[in-house]
Write a protein that holds these residues in place. Structure first.
Motif, PDB file in Angstrom:
ATOM      1  N   ALA A 116       0.831  -1.207   0.000  1.00 32.76           N
ATOM      2  CA  ALA A 116       0.000   0.000   0.000  1.00 32.76           C
ATOM      3  C   ALA A 116       0.865   1.256   0.000  1.00 32.76           C
ATOM      4  N   GLU A 117       1.931   1.233   0.762  1.00 29.01           N
ATOM      5  CA  GLU A 117       2.853   2.372   0.815  1.00 29.01           C
ATOM      6  C   GLU A 117       3.483   2.607  -0.555  1.00 29.01           C
ATOM      7  N   ALA A 118       3.972   1.541  -1.174  1.00 28.73           N
ATOM      8  CA  ALA A 118       4.601   1.664  -2.490  1.00 28.73           C
ATOM      9  C   ALA A 118       3.579   2.113  -3.533  1.00 28.73           C
ATOM     10  N   GLY A 119       2.379   1.539  -3.483  1.00 29.46           N
ATOM     11  CA  GLY A 119       1.338   1.872  -4.446  1.00 29.46           C
ATOM     12  C   GLY A 119       0.915   3.328  -4.368  1.00 29.46           C
ATOM     13  N   SER A 120       0.791   3.863  -3.167  1.00 30.76           N
ATOM     14  CA  SER A 120       0.392   5.254  -2.993  1.00 30.76           C
ATOM     15  C   SER A 120       1.417   6.210  -3.598  1.00 30.76           C
ATOM     16  N   GLY A 172      -8.283  10.016  -6.985  1.00 26.20           N
ATOM     17  CA  GLY A 172      -8.974   9.384  -5.860  1.00 26.20           C
ATOM     18  C   GLY A 172      -9.190   7.907  -6.106  1.00 26.20           C
ATOM     19  N   SER A 173      -9.700   7.576  -7.288  1.00 30.59           N
ATOM     20  CA  SER A 173      -9.886   6.163  -7.639  1.00 30.59           C
ATOM     21  C   SER A 173      -8.544   5.467  -7.748  1.00 30.59           C
ATOM     22  N   GLY A 174      -7.536   6.205  -8.228  1.00 32.00           N
ATOM     23  CA  GLY A 174      -6.211   5.624  -8.334  1.00 32.00           C
ATOM     24  C   GLY A 174      -5.638   5.255  -6.978  1.00 32.00           C
ATOM     25  N   LEU A 175      -5.834   6.138  -6.008  1.00 30.88           N
ATOM     26  CA  LEU A 175      -5.353   5.832  -4.656  1.00 30.88           C
ATOM     27  C   LEU A 175      -6.129   4.666  -4.045  1.00 30.88           C
ATOM     28  N   ILE A 240     -14.214   3.324 -12.896  1.00 31.87           N
ATOM     29  CA  ILE A 240     -14.497   4.698 -12.477  1.00 31.87           C
ATOM     30  C   ILE A 240     -13.365   5.628 -12.886  1.00 31.87           C
ATOM     31  N   ARG A 241     -12.125   5.209 -12.671  1.00 34.42           N
ATOM     32  CA  ARG A 241     -10.991   6.073 -13.017  1.00 34.42           C
ATOM     33  C   ARG A 241     -10.941   6.325 -14.517  1.00 34.42           C
ATOM     34  N   ASP A 258     -16.923  13.905 -11.147  1.00 39.32           N
ATOM     35  CA  ASP A 258     -16.010  13.368 -10.157  1.00 39.32           C
ATOM     36  C   ASP A 258     -16.310  11.888  -9.960  1.00 39.32           C
ATOM     37  N   SER A 259     -15.610  11.276  -9.012  1.00 40.52           N
ATOM     38  CA  SER A 259     -15.773   9.836  -8.786  1.00 40.52           C
ATOM     39  C   SER A 259     -17.199   9.485  -8.367  1.00 40.52           C
ATOM     40  N   TRP A 260     -17.783  10.293  -7.490  1.00 41.38           N
ATOM     41  CA  TRP A 260     -19.136   9.999  -7.020  1.00 41.38           C
ATOM     42  C   TRP A 260     -20.144  10.092  -8.164  1.00 41.38           C
TER      43      TRP A 260
END
Length: 315
Positions: A116-120, A172-175, A240-241, A258-260
C-alpha cells in the motif's frame, strides 16, 4: 538482514525491465479494456460499440489499423516501466524497514502495508502518465475534438485547455486502487511461501533460498493467481478512473464531474454489470501480464545477484 537494502536498485531495474516487456507484448488488450470501461452501452458516444473482446480487436484493426491497436503505446511503456521500477523499489525499501534486522518472515499485514505504501507513492507520481495514456487510447476517427498528435502534444493540449489539475483526474480512484496492488503483492508473497514449503518438502531439497527452489513456471502461476484475486476485488475502481479521465466534449464539459458522479451514473443506468465492463479483456491481458512481469522480475533479479557475486569474487 544486512544484505537486503543493497538490492534496492536491482529491484527497481528488474521491475522496470519486466514492466516494459509486458506492455510491449500485450498492449492491444489494454486498448480494448479501456474502451470497454468507458462505454456505457447507451449510444451517443464517439466510441463504436463492440460485442466482445475479439470483435473489438477485429474492429479496431480494420478501421484504425495497427496504430489504433497500439494507441497510447508510448505513455503505456513509459508509465509501466517507471511504475514497476518505482513500485518494486519502494516495496523492497518498505519490506526492509519492516524487517528491521530480524530473520523472521514478514506477516501478511506487513506485506499489505508495504504494498500500500509503495502503491500510494507510485500513484501520485505517475497519474499524469496514465491520464494521457487513457486519452490516447480513446481517440478514434469519430472523435469530435481535435485529436492529440502523440504524447507530447497531448500533454501540451491538456495543460492549455484544462490546466495542470486535469493531470490528476481520477487520482482518488487511483489511490483506492492501491488496494489492488496490496492484494496482489500480499497474495503473491503468501502463495510464494506456500509454494516454497510444498516444493521444498516434496523434493527434499537442500537449497538455502527461494531462488533455488522455484522456477519460472512457478513464478508465472503465482503472478497470474495473485493478479486474478486483485482484479476481481478492485476492478470497479478501474472503470471509475477510466471514465473520469475521458477527454471533455468539444464544449469543454466533462461527461463525469467526479468519482461519485461516475459511480452514481454507472449504478443508475447500468447496474452492477457496468462496473465490470471490459473485465474479460482485462483478465486476458493482466493474467499473462502479471505472469510475465513476475517471471522476468525474479529472473532479472537472479541475474543481478549472480553478476554482483561474480564481481565481488573477482575483487
Amino acid at each position: 538482514m544486512p544484505g537486503v537494502e543493497k538490492w534496492n536498485w536491482e529491484n527497481a531495474a528488474a521491475g522496470a525491465l519486466s514492466g516494459f516487456s509486458t506492455v510491449a507484448i500485450l498492449h492491444p488488450l489494454d486498448v480494448v479494456r479501456t474502451r470497454f470501461q468507458v462505454s456505457d452501452g447507451r449510444g451517443g458516444s464517439y466510441l463504436p460499440l463492440y460485442r466482445n473482446t475479439a470483435h473489438a480487436i477485429y474492429s479496431i484493426g480494420r478501421t484504425e489499423g495497427l496504430r489504433g491497436l497500439y494507441a497510447g503505446f508510448y505513455p503505456a511503456v513509459f508509465g509501466s516501466t517507471v511504475s514497476w521500477g518505482l513500485y518494486f523499489f519502494f516495496y523492497s525499501r518498505a519490506k526492509t524497514r519492516y524487517i528491521k534486522g530480524s530473520d523472521q518472515q514478514l506477516s501478511p499485514g506487513h506485506h499489505i502495508a508495504a504494498a500500500a505504501e509503495a502503491g500510494s507513492l507510485v500513484c501520485l507520481l505517475t497519474n499524469p502518465i496514465w491520464l494521457v495514456k487513457t486519452r490516447l487510447q480513446l481517440q478514434t476517427p469519430f472523435n469530435q475534438n481535435h485529436p492529440y498528435v502523440g504524447f507530447s502534444d497531448a500533454v501540451r493540449t491538456i495543460f492549455k485547455e484544462e490546466g495542470w489539475r486535469a493531470f490528476y483526474k481520477g487520482i482518488g480512484s487511483g489511490l483506492f486502487l492501491v488496494s489492488h496492488a496490496a492484494i496482489q503483492f500480499c497474495a503473491y508473497e503468501e502463495l510464494r511461501k506456500i509454494a516454497v514449503n510444498i516444493k521444498g518438502r516434496r523434493e527434499r531439497t537442500d537449497a538455502k533460498n527461494d531462488d533455488e527452489i522455484l522456477n519460472s513456471f512457478d513464478y508465472a502461476i503465482l503472478g497470474g493467481a495473485s493478479k486474478v484475486a486483485a482484479i476481481l476485488l478492485t476492478y470497479p475502481s478501474q472503470v471509475i478512473r477510466a471514465r473520469i479521465q475521458q477527454r471533455p466534449s468539444s464544449d469543454g464539459i466533462p461527461k463525469y464531474l467526479d468519482s461519485w458522479h461516475a459511480l452514481s451514473e454507472t449504478a443508475r443506468f447500468e447496474g452492477a454489470r457496468g462496473f465490470y465492463r471490459g473485465i474479460t479483456s482485462s483478465l486476458l491481458k493482466n493474467i499473462p501480464s502479471a505472469s510475465i512481469t513476475f517471471v522476468m522480475y525474479e529472473n532479472f533479479l537472479k541475474l543481478f545477484k549472480v553478476s554482483q557475486k561474480t564481481d565481488s569474487a573477482r575483487a
